[in-house]
Write a protein that holds these residues in place. Structure first.
Motif, PDB file in Angstrom:
ATOM      1  N   GLY A  87     -39.232 -32.993  95.116  1.00 29.52           N
ATOM      2  CA  GLY A  87     -40.400 -32.522  95.574  1.00 29.52           C
ATOM      3  C   GLY A  87     -41.652 -33.037  94.531  1.00 29.52           C
ATOM      4  N   GLN A  88     -42.846 -32.815  94.897  1.00 32.98           N
ATOM      5  CA  GLN A  88     -43.628 -33.421  94.035  1.00 32.98           C
ATOM      6  C   GLN A  88     -43.884 -32.519  92.705  1.00 32.98           C
ATOM      7  OE1 GLN A  88     -47.308 -34.424  95.634  1.00 32.98           O
ATOM      8  NE2 GLN A  88     -48.559 -34.460  93.763  1.00 32.98           N
ATOM      9  N   ARG A  89     -43.669 -31.138  92.779  1.00 33.47           N
ATOM     10  CA  ARG A  89     -43.701 -29.999  91.705  1.00 33.47           C
ATOM     11  C   ARG A  89     -42.613 -30.514  90.875  1.00 33.47           C
ATOM     12  NH1 ARG A  89     -44.959 -25.121  93.806  1.00 33.47           N
ATOM     13  NH2 ARG A  89     -43.340 -25.355  94.708  1.00 33.47           N
ATOM     14  N   ALA A  90     -41.532 -30.468  91.458  1.00 35.45           N
ATOM     15  CA  ALA A  90     -40.221 -30.712  90.187  1.00 35.45           C
ATOM     16  C   ALA A  90     -40.463 -32.088  89.743  1.00 35.45           C
ATOM     17  CB  ALA A  90     -38.865 -30.621  91.222  1.00 35.45           C
ATOM     18  N   ARG A  91     -40.466 -33.315  90.461  1.00 35.03           N
ATOM     19  CA  ARG A  91     -40.858 -34.566  90.029  1.00 35.03           C
ATOM     20  C   ARG A  91     -41.888 -34.393  88.909  1.00 35.03           C
ATOM     21  NH1 ARG A  91     -43.300 -37.167  94.478  1.00 35.03           N
ATOM     22  NH2 ARG A  91     -41.420 -36.564  95.508  1.00 35.03           N
ATOM     23  N   SER A  92     -42.944 -33.685  89.121  1.00 30.94           N
ATOM     24  CA  SER A  92     -43.869 -33.693  87.882  1.00 30.94           C
ATOM     25  C   SER A  92     -43.462 -33.013  86.768  1.00 30.94           C
ATOM     26  CB  SER A  92     -45.385 -32.837  88.334  1.00 30.94           C
ATOM     27  OG  SER A  92     -46.065 -32.681  87.237  1.00 30.94           O
ATOM     28  N   CYS A  93     -42.611 -31.822  86.850  1.00 27.78           N
ATOM     29  CA  CYS A  93     -42.088 -31.172  85.661  1.00 27.78           C
ATOM     30  C   CYS A  93     -41.108 -32.047  85.105  1.00 27.78           C
ATOM     31  CB  CYS A  93     -41.648 -29.891  86.177  1.00 27.78           C
ATOM     32  SG  CYS A  93     -42.568 -28.668  86.856  1.00 27.78           S
ATOM     33  N   PHE A  94     -40.057 -32.671  85.772  1.00 28.89           N
ATOM     34  CA  PHE A  94     -39.161 -33.616  85.258  1.00 28.89           C
ATOM     35  C   PHE A  94     -39.776 -34.861  84.321  1.00 28.89           C
ATOM     36  CE2 PHE A  94     -36.042 -32.797  88.876  1.00 28.89           C
ATOM     37  CZ  PHE A  94     -35.129 -31.925  87.984  1.00 28.89           C
ATOM     38  N   LYS A  95     -40.933 -35.330  84.863  1.00 27.06           N
ATOM     39  CA  LYS A  95     -41.525 -36.232  83.926  1.00 27.06           C
ATOM     40  C   LYS A  95     -42.112 -35.723  82.669  1.00 27.06           C
ATOM     41  CE  LYS A  95     -42.239 -39.388  87.929  1.00 27.06           C
ATOM     42  NZ  LYS A  95     -43.276 -40.104  88.871  1.00 27.06           N
ATOM     43  N   GLU A  96     -42.786 -34.608  83.005  1.00 28.19           N
ATOM     44  CA  GLU A  96     -43.409 -33.902  81.660  1.00 28.19           C
ATOM     45  C   GLU A  96     -42.406 -33.655  80.915  1.00 28.19           C
ATOM     46  OE1 GLU A  96     -45.750 -30.241  82.554  1.00 28.19           O
ATOM     47  OE2 GLU A  96     -46.806 -31.428  84.199  1.00 28.19           O
ATOM     48  N   PHE A  97     -41.248 -33.227  81.202  1.00 29.83           N
ATOM     49  CA  PHE A  97     -40.076 -33.050  80.308  1.00 29.83           C
ATOM     50  C   PHE A  97     -39.475 -34.324  79.874  1.00 29.83           C
ATOM     51  CE2 PHE A  97     -35.464 -32.958  79.342  1.00 29.83           C
ATOM     52  CZ  PHE A  97     -35.246 -31.844  78.567  1.00 29.83           C
ATOM     53  N   LEU A  98     -39.434 -35.367  80.476  1.00 34.69           N
ATOM     54  CA  LEU A  98     -38.959 -36.859  79.738  1.00 34.69           C
ATOM     55  C   LEU A  98     -40.076 -36.934  78.915  1.00 34.69           C
ATOM     56  CD1 LEU A  98     -37.634 -38.314  82.839  1.00 34.69           C
ATOM     57  CD2 LEU A  98     -36.258 -37.214  81.033  1.00 34.69           C
ATOM     58  N   ASP A  99     -41.254 -36.830  79.143  1.00 36.20           N
ATOM     59  CA  ASP A  99     -42.348 -37.397  78.107  1.00 36.20           C
ATOM     60  C   ASP A  99     -42.552 -36.496  76.783  1.00 36.20           C
ATOM     61  OD1 ASP A  99     -42.992 -39.223  79.957  1.00 36.20           O
ATOM     62  OD2 ASP A  99     -44.713 -38.275  80.652  1.00 36.20           O
ATOM     63  N   ARG A 100     -41.806 -35.379  76.793  1.00 38.65           N
ATOM     64  CA  ARG A 100     -41.844 -34.463  75.625  1.00 38.65           C
ATOM     65  C   ARG A 100     -41.190 -35.312  74.339  1.00 38.65           C
ATOM     66  NH1 ARG A 100     -40.082 -28.629  75.544  1.00 38.65           N
ATOM     67  NH2 ARG A 100     -41.886 -27.635  76.720  1.00 38.65           N
ATOM     68  N   PRO A 101     -41.749 -35.056  73.242  1.00 45.31           N
ATOM     69  CA  PRO A 101     -41.100 -35.599  72.015  1.00 45.31           C
ATOM     70  C   PRO A 101     -39.639 -35.207  71.929  1.00 45.31           C
ATOM     71  CG  PRO A 101     -42.976 -34.624  71.383  1.00 45.31           C
ATOM     72  CD  PRO A 101     -43.194 -34.052  72.927  1.00 45.31           C
ATOM     73  N   ASP A 102     -38.768 -35.842  71.397  1.00 42.61           N
ATOM     74  CA  ASP A 102     -37.376 -35.767  71.407  1.00 42.61           C
ATOM     75  C   ASP A 102     -37.211 -34.557  70.407  1.00 42.61           C
ATOM     76  OD1 ASP A 102     -36.597 -37.807  72.806  1.00 42.61           O
ATOM     77  OD2 ASP A 102     -36.148 -39.105  71.030  1.00 42.61           O
ATOM     78  N   GLU A 103     -38.150 -34.223  69.624  1.00 48.16           N
ATOM     79  CA  GLU A 103     -37.834 -33.061  68.932  1.00 48.16           C
ATOM     80  C   GLU A 103     -37.974 -31.647  69.644  1.00 48.16           C
ATOM     81  OE1 GLU A 103     -41.746 -34.565  67.714  1.00 48.16           O
ATOM     82  OE2 GLU A 103     -39.778 -35.387  67.770  1.00 48.16           O
ATOM     83  N   MET A 104     -38.548 -31.785  70.612  1.00 50.75           N
ATOM     84  CA  MET A 104     -38.931 -30.852  71.379  1.00 50.75           C
ATOM     85  C   MET A 104     -37.936 -30.460  72.524  1.00 50.75           C
ATOM     86  SD  MET A 104     -41.538 -29.452  70.198  1.00 50.75           S
ATOM     87  CE  MET A 104     -42.101 -28.269  71.414  1.00 50.75           C
ATOM     88  N   LYS A 105     -36.958 -31.254  72.632  1.00 48.31           N
ATOM     89  CA  LYS A 105     -35.647 -31.400  73.613  1.00 48.31           C
ATOM     90  C   LYS A 105     -34.443 -31.221  72.837  1.00 48.31           C
ATOM     91  CE  LYS A 105     -37.134 -35.484  75.418  1.00 48.31           C
ATOM     92  NZ  LYS A 105     -37.212 -36.519  76.273  1.00 48.31           N
ATOM     93  N   THR A 106     -34.529 -30.113  71.984  1.00 48.11           N
ATOM     94  CA  THR A 106     -33.189 -30.085  71.223  1.00 48.11           C
ATOM     95  C   THR A 106     -32.708 -28.412  71.574  1.00 48.11           C
ATOM     96  OG1 THR A 106     -34.142 -29.172  69.343  1.00 48.11           O
ATOM     97  CG2 THR A 106     -33.802 -31.449  69.424  1.00 48.11           C
ATOM     98  N   LEU A 107     -31.491 -27.991  71.341  1.00 48.26           N
ATOM     99  CA  LEU A 107     -31.189 -26.774  71.573  1.00 48.26           C
ATOM    100  C   LEU A 107     -31.507 -25.811  70.512  1.00 48.26           C
ATOM    101  CD1 LEU A 107     -27.346 -27.147  71.976  1.00 48.26           C
ATOM    102  CD2 LEU A 107     -28.915 -27.070  73.774  1.00 48.26           C
ATOM    103  N   GLU A 108     -32.049 -26.461  69.220  1.00 49.29           N
ATOM    104  CA  GLU A 108     -32.519 -25.493  68.439  1.00 49.29           C
ATOM    105  C   GLU A 108     -33.898 -24.977  68.780  1.00 49.29           C
ATOM    106  OE1 GLU A 108     -31.102 -28.677  67.405  1.00 49.29           O
ATOM    107  OE2 GLU A 108     -29.326 -27.816  67.030  1.00 49.29           O
ATOM    108  N   THR A 109     -34.723 -26.231  69.135  1.00 49.98           N
ATOM    109  CA  THR A 109     -35.885 -25.770  69.783  1.00 49.98           C
ATOM    110  C   THR A 109     -36.174 -24.690  70.658  1.00 49.98           C
ATOM    111  OG1 THR A 109     -36.666 -28.089  69.065  1.00 49.98           O
ATOM    112  CG2 THR A 109     -38.137 -26.733  70.600  1.00 49.98           C
ATOM    113  N   MET A 110     -35.019 -24.779  71.663  1.00 55.17           N
ATOM    114  CA  MET A 110     -35.008 -23.872  72.628  1.00 55.17           C
ATOM    115  C   MET A 110     -34.282 -22.510  72.386  1.00 55.17           C
ATOM    116  SD  MET A 110     -36.856 -25.096  75.258  1.00 55.17           S
ATOM    117  CE  MET A 110     -37.742 -25.986  74.500  1.00 55.17           C
ATOM    118  N   ARG A 111     -34.151 -22.403  71.014  1.00 49.27           N
ATOM    119  CA  ARG A 111     -32.979 -21.309  70.531  1.00 49.27           C
ATOM    120  C   ARG A 111     -31.910 -21.086  71.416  1.00 49.27           C
ATOM    121  NH1 ARG A 111     -38.440 -17.708  69.168  1.00 49.27           N
ATOM    122  NH2 ARG A 111     -39.057 -18.750  67.542  1.00 49.27           N
TER     123      ARG A 111
END
Length: 161
Positions: free
Chosen positions: A133-157
C-alpha cells in the motif's frame, strides 16, 4: 469484495493463529501457512489487497512483525531467500501501522540476512514495494534511501546470535 477477500482473510487468520502458537522460524512449519497467503496476496487485485491490509488489527500487526523476525532466522539458517520475501510480506500486510521504528529495525535484519546469504536486498524490497500500500511503499523507499551506515545491526542496536 467476495470470495477472494474471504480466502485472504482466512489465510491471514491461519498465519496469525500459528504466530500466536509461537512457531520459531522453522521453515518446515511455516510453509503451509505463509506460502498460500503470499501466493494469494500476490495474485489478487489491489482492492482485495487493500481490504486485507486494512483488516489487520493491532495484535495481528504485532504478530506479523514477530513472524517477520522468525522468517529472517529461517532464511539465515537455510540460506533460502523465499523466507525474506515472506518476511517482507509481513511488513506489507502490517502496513507500517505500528511503530515505524520497529519496522525499520526488522528491515535492517532483512537486509543483513539478505547480504549474508548473497541475495541483493534491493531486489527483495522492489518485489515487496510492487504489492504494498502507499504507506508501506513510502516507508520501504525511505528505508532504501537511508545511508548504508544507518542500515546496520549495530546502528539498530541488534546483535547477531
Amino acid at each position: 469484495m467476495g470470495t477472494s477477500w474471504e480466502r485472504g482473510r482466512k489465510l491471514l487468520e491461519g498465519v496469525v493463529s500459528e504466530g500466536r502458537r509461537g512457531l520459531r522460524g522453522r521453515p518446515d512449519e511455516w510453509g503451509p501457512y505463509i506460502e498460500p497467503l503470499v501466493k494469494w496476496y500476490s495474485g489478487v487485485q489491489e482492492e482485495d489487497r487493500a481490504s486485507l491490509r486494512e483488516s489487520v488489527g493491532t495484535e495481528q500487526g504485532a504478530i506479523l512483525l514477530g513472524i517477520s523476525m522468525q522468517l529472517c532466522a529461517a532464511a539465515a539458517r537455510s540460506g533460502d531467500a523465499k523466507y525474506l520475501e515472506q518476511a517482507l510480506m509481513c511488513h506489507v500486510l502490517e502496513d507500517f501501522r505500528r511503530d515505524e521504528r520497529e519496522n525499520v529495525r526488522l528491515l535492517v535484519l532483512v537486509q543483513h540476512v539478505a547480504e549474508q546469504i548473497g541475495v541483493a536486498p534491493d531486489r527483495l524490497f522492489t518485489k515487496a514495494i510492487a504489492t504494498a500500500g502507499q504507506r508501506a511503499r513510502s516507508c520501504f523507499k525511505e528505508f532504501l534511501d537511508r545511508p548504508d551506515e544507518m542500515k546496520t545491526l549495530e546502528t539498530m542496536r541488534l546483535e547477531e546470535v
